[in-house]
Design a protein around this motif. Structure first.
Motif, PDB file in Angstrom:
ATOM      1  N   ALA A 204      62.311  97.713  15.088  1.00 28.22           N
ATOM      2  CA  ALA A 204      61.002  97.785  14.440  1.00 28.22           C
ATOM      3  C   ALA A 204      59.951  97.462  15.487  1.00 28.22           C
ATOM      4  CB  ALA A 204      60.912  96.806  13.269  1.00 28.22           C
ATOM      5  N   ARG A 205      58.867  98.232  15.487  1.00 24.17           N
ATOM      6  CA  ARG A 205      57.845  98.107  16.525  1.00 24.17           C
ATOM      7  C   ARG A 205      56.644  97.313  16.033  1.00 24.17           C
ATOM      8  NH1 ARG A 205      58.686 101.616  20.826  1.00 24.17           N
ATOM      9  NH2 ARG A 205      60.571 102.887  20.540  1.00 24.17           N
ATOM     10  N   LEU A 206      55.936  96.716  17.002  1.00 25.35           N
ATOM     11  CA  LEU A 206      54.765  95.902  16.693  1.00 25.35           C
ATOM     12  C   LEU A 206      53.758  96.030  17.829  1.00 25.35           C
ATOM     13  CD1 LEU A 206      53.583  93.612  14.793  1.00 25.35           C
ATOM     14  CD2 LEU A 206      54.554  92.009  16.445  1.00 25.35           C
ATOM     15  N   GLN A 207      52.497  96.278  17.481  1.00 26.25           N
ATOM     16  CA  GLN A 207      51.442  96.329  18.477  1.00 26.25           C
ATOM     17  C   GLN A 207      51.082  94.918  18.927  1.00 26.25           C
ATOM     18  OE1 GLN A 207      50.124  99.290  19.811  1.00 26.25           O
ATOM     19  NE2 GLN A 207      51.897 100.062  18.657  1.00 26.25           N
ATOM     20  N   ILE A 208      50.847  94.740  20.216  1.00 29.61           N
ATOM     21  CA  ILE A 208      50.417  93.449  20.755  1.00 29.61           C
ATOM     22  C   ILE A 208      48.895  93.426  20.777  1.00 29.61           C
ATOM     23  CG2 ILE A 208      50.464  91.903  22.740  1.00 29.61           C
ATOM     24  CD1 ILE A 208      53.149  93.106  23.515  1.00 29.61           C
ATOM     25  N   ASP A 209      48.326  92.466  20.085  1.00 28.25           N
ATOM     26  CA  ASP A 209      46.880  92.303  20.045  1.00 28.25           C
ATOM     27  C   ASP A 209      46.397  91.661  21.345  1.00 28.25           C
ATOM     28  OD1 ASP A 209      44.375  90.484  19.259  1.00 28.25           O
ATOM     29  OD2 ASP A 209      44.468  92.189  17.878  1.00 28.25           O
ATOM     30  N   ASP A 210      45.198  92.008  21.773  1.00 24.93           N
ATOM     31  CA  ASP A 210      44.662  91.457  23.022  1.00 24.93           C
ATOM     32  C   ASP A 210      44.581  89.933  22.994  1.00 24.93           C
ATOM     33  OD1 ASP A 210      44.400  93.952  24.103  1.00 24.93           O
ATOM     34  OD2 ASP A 210      42.278  94.181  23.622  1.00 24.93           O
ATOM     35  N   ARG A 211      44.488  89.356  21.803  1.00 27.82           N
ATOM     36  CA  ARG A 211      44.367  87.906  21.693  1.00 27.82           C
ATOM     37  C   ARG A 211      45.690  87.216  21.399  1.00 27.82           C
ATOM     38  NH1 ARG A 211      38.680  86.924  18.324  1.00 27.82           N
ATOM     39  NH2 ARG A 211      37.339  88.115  19.738  1.00 27.82           N
ATOM     40  N   ASP A 212      46.780  87.956  21.363  1.00 28.12           N
ATOM     41  CA  ASP A 212      48.075  87.349  21.073  1.00 28.12           C
ATOM     42  C   ASP A 212      48.497  86.404  22.188  1.00 28.12           C
ATOM     43  OD1 ASP A 212      48.833  88.234  18.552  1.00 28.12           O
ATOM     44  OD2 ASP A 212      49.633  90.123  19.310  1.00 28.12           O
ATOM     45  N   THR A 213      48.842  85.189  21.802  1.00 29.22           N
ATOM     46  CA  THR A 213      49.504  84.247  22.702  1.00 29.22           C
ATOM     47  C   THR A 213      51.006  84.319  22.458  1.00 29.22           C
ATOM     48  OG1 THR A 213      49.372  82.484  21.066  1.00 29.22           O
ATOM     49  CG2 THR A 213      47.519  82.693  22.615  1.00 29.22           C
ATOM     50  N   GLY A 214      51.772  83.615  23.285  1.00 32.82           N
ATOM     51  CA  GLY A 214      53.215  83.566  23.062  1.00 32.82           C
ATOM     52  C   GLY A 214      53.574  83.072  21.673  1.00 32.82           C
ATOM     53  N   PRO A 215      53.034  81.908  21.251  1.00 33.53           N
ATOM     54  CA  PRO A 215      53.363  81.416  19.903  1.00 33.53           C
ATOM     55  C   PRO A 215      52.907  82.353  18.787  1.00 33.53           C
ATOM     56  CG  PRO A 215      52.529  79.633  21.251  1.00 33.53           C
ATOM     57  CD  PRO A 215      52.318  80.890  22.046  1.00 33.53           C
ATOM     58  N   ALA A 216      51.733  82.963  18.932  1.00 33.88           N
ATOM     59  CA  ALA A 216      51.244  83.861  17.882  1.00 33.88           C
ATOM     60  C   ALA A 216      52.129  85.098  17.766  1.00 33.88           C
ATOM     61  CB  ALA A 216      49.805  84.270  18.175  1.00 33.88           C
ATOM     62  N   LEU A 217      52.508  85.647  18.913  1.00 36.33           N
ATOM     63  CA  LEU A 217      53.363  86.840  18.886  1.00 36.33           C
ATOM     64  C   LEU A 217      54.767  86.482  18.403  1.00 36.33           C
ATOM     65  CD1 LEU A 217      53.519  89.850  19.441  1.00 36.33           C
ATOM     66  CD2 LEU A 217      54.077  89.331  21.831  1.00 36.33           C
ATOM     67  N   SER A 218      55.255  85.308  18.777  1.00 35.44           N
ATOM     68  CA  SER A 218      56.559  84.862  18.302  1.00 35.44           C
ATOM     69  C   SER A 218      56.579  84.770  16.783  1.00 35.44           C
ATOM     70  CB  SER A 218      56.898  83.499  18.926  1.00 35.44           C
ATOM     71  OG  SER A 218      58.134  83.021  18.442  1.00 35.44           O
ATOM     72  N   ASP A 219      55.503  84.245  16.206  1.00 40.67           N
ATOM     73  CA  ASP A 219      55.423  84.126  14.756  1.00 40.67           C
ATOM     74  C   ASP A 219      55.478  85.498  14.089  1.00 40.67           C
ATOM     75  OD1 ASP A 219      54.901  82.457  12.331  1.00 40.67           O
ATOM     76  OD2 ASP A 219      53.084  83.666  12.261  1.00 40.67           O
TER      77      ASP A 219
END
Length: 215
Positions: free
Chosen positions: A152-167
């Motif tokens: 399953a794919r997910l776009q990475i937001d410019d403001r994503d941090t490691g913890p935010a993207l992990s969540d």
């Protein structure tokens, strides 16, 4: 009913355990890392997965090493049909992986074969990727090497941090494994081998990796 043993340790793994329990799957035991001292006061603390599993009345196994014959025997005594693994934190041996008749499925937070290894989420951000995702794979004796059952794919937001993207990826992985597991058990999924020539690898991040180069 299919008997499942869940392997996981950090907060990343909790949504997956929650989803499969909510779906009515029979989790007969949860394997997680031992309690460790945490904080400046070194208070012995359970893992997030253990805390969640205890609240839901699941049996807990916390081996210091997976090479302990007593641990392998305890798993065999559970007569598991399937292992589900999410960020457990230890290499699971081929002997252990061979116990359940339907194998072991792992939730990996990248689009394999890209970003195998310990830090796929941080590496995707550091490398400026615009997209990442999760892979449900059938585990084998090599790290993040087994055939793929679903992605399953997910776009990475410019403001994503490691913890935010992990969540975000933990929730996506939980939904993906919930949907994939019944199809795998019913024989409706055919594993697709990874293209190993395209594999990239990540490392365990250390404190010095956080230093900025102003050049």
């Amino acid at each position: 009913m299919t008997r499942i043993v869940f392997f996981g340790t950090p907060e990343f793994a909790v949504p997956a355990l929650s989803e499969i329990l909510n779906a009515g799957m029979d989790v007969v035991a949860v394997v997680t890392n031992p309690d460790r001292p945490v904080g400046k006061d070194k208070i012995l603390s359970p893992t997030p997965v253990k805390e969640f599993a205890v609240k839901h009345g699941r049996a807990i196994l916390q081996p210091e090493t997976l090479h302990d014959p007593e641990f392998a025997n305890a798993l065999r005594d559970l007569k598991p049909d399937l292992f589900l693994v999410a960020a457990y934190g230890k290499i699971i041996s081929e002997e252990i992986l061979g116990i359940p008749k339907h194998g072991a499925l792992n939730i990996h937070p990248s689009l394999l074969p890209k970003y195998r290894g310990a830090s796929p989420i941080e590496s995707a951000i550091l490398n400026g990727e615009k997209e990442t995702g999760v892979t449900i794979m059938l585990m084998d004796r090599e790290m993040d090497h087994g055939p793929i059952l679903a992605q399953a794919r997910l776009q990475i937001d410019d403001r994503d941090t490691g913890p935010a993207l992990s969540d975000k990826l933990s929730k996506l992985g939980a939904e993906c494994v919930k949907n994939t597991t019944p199809d795998w058990l019913s024989g409706n999924l055919r594993p697709i081998a990874q293209d190993h020539a395209l594999a990239t690898y990540t490392k365990i991040l250390k404190r010095e990796d956080g230093k900025l180069s102003w050049d």
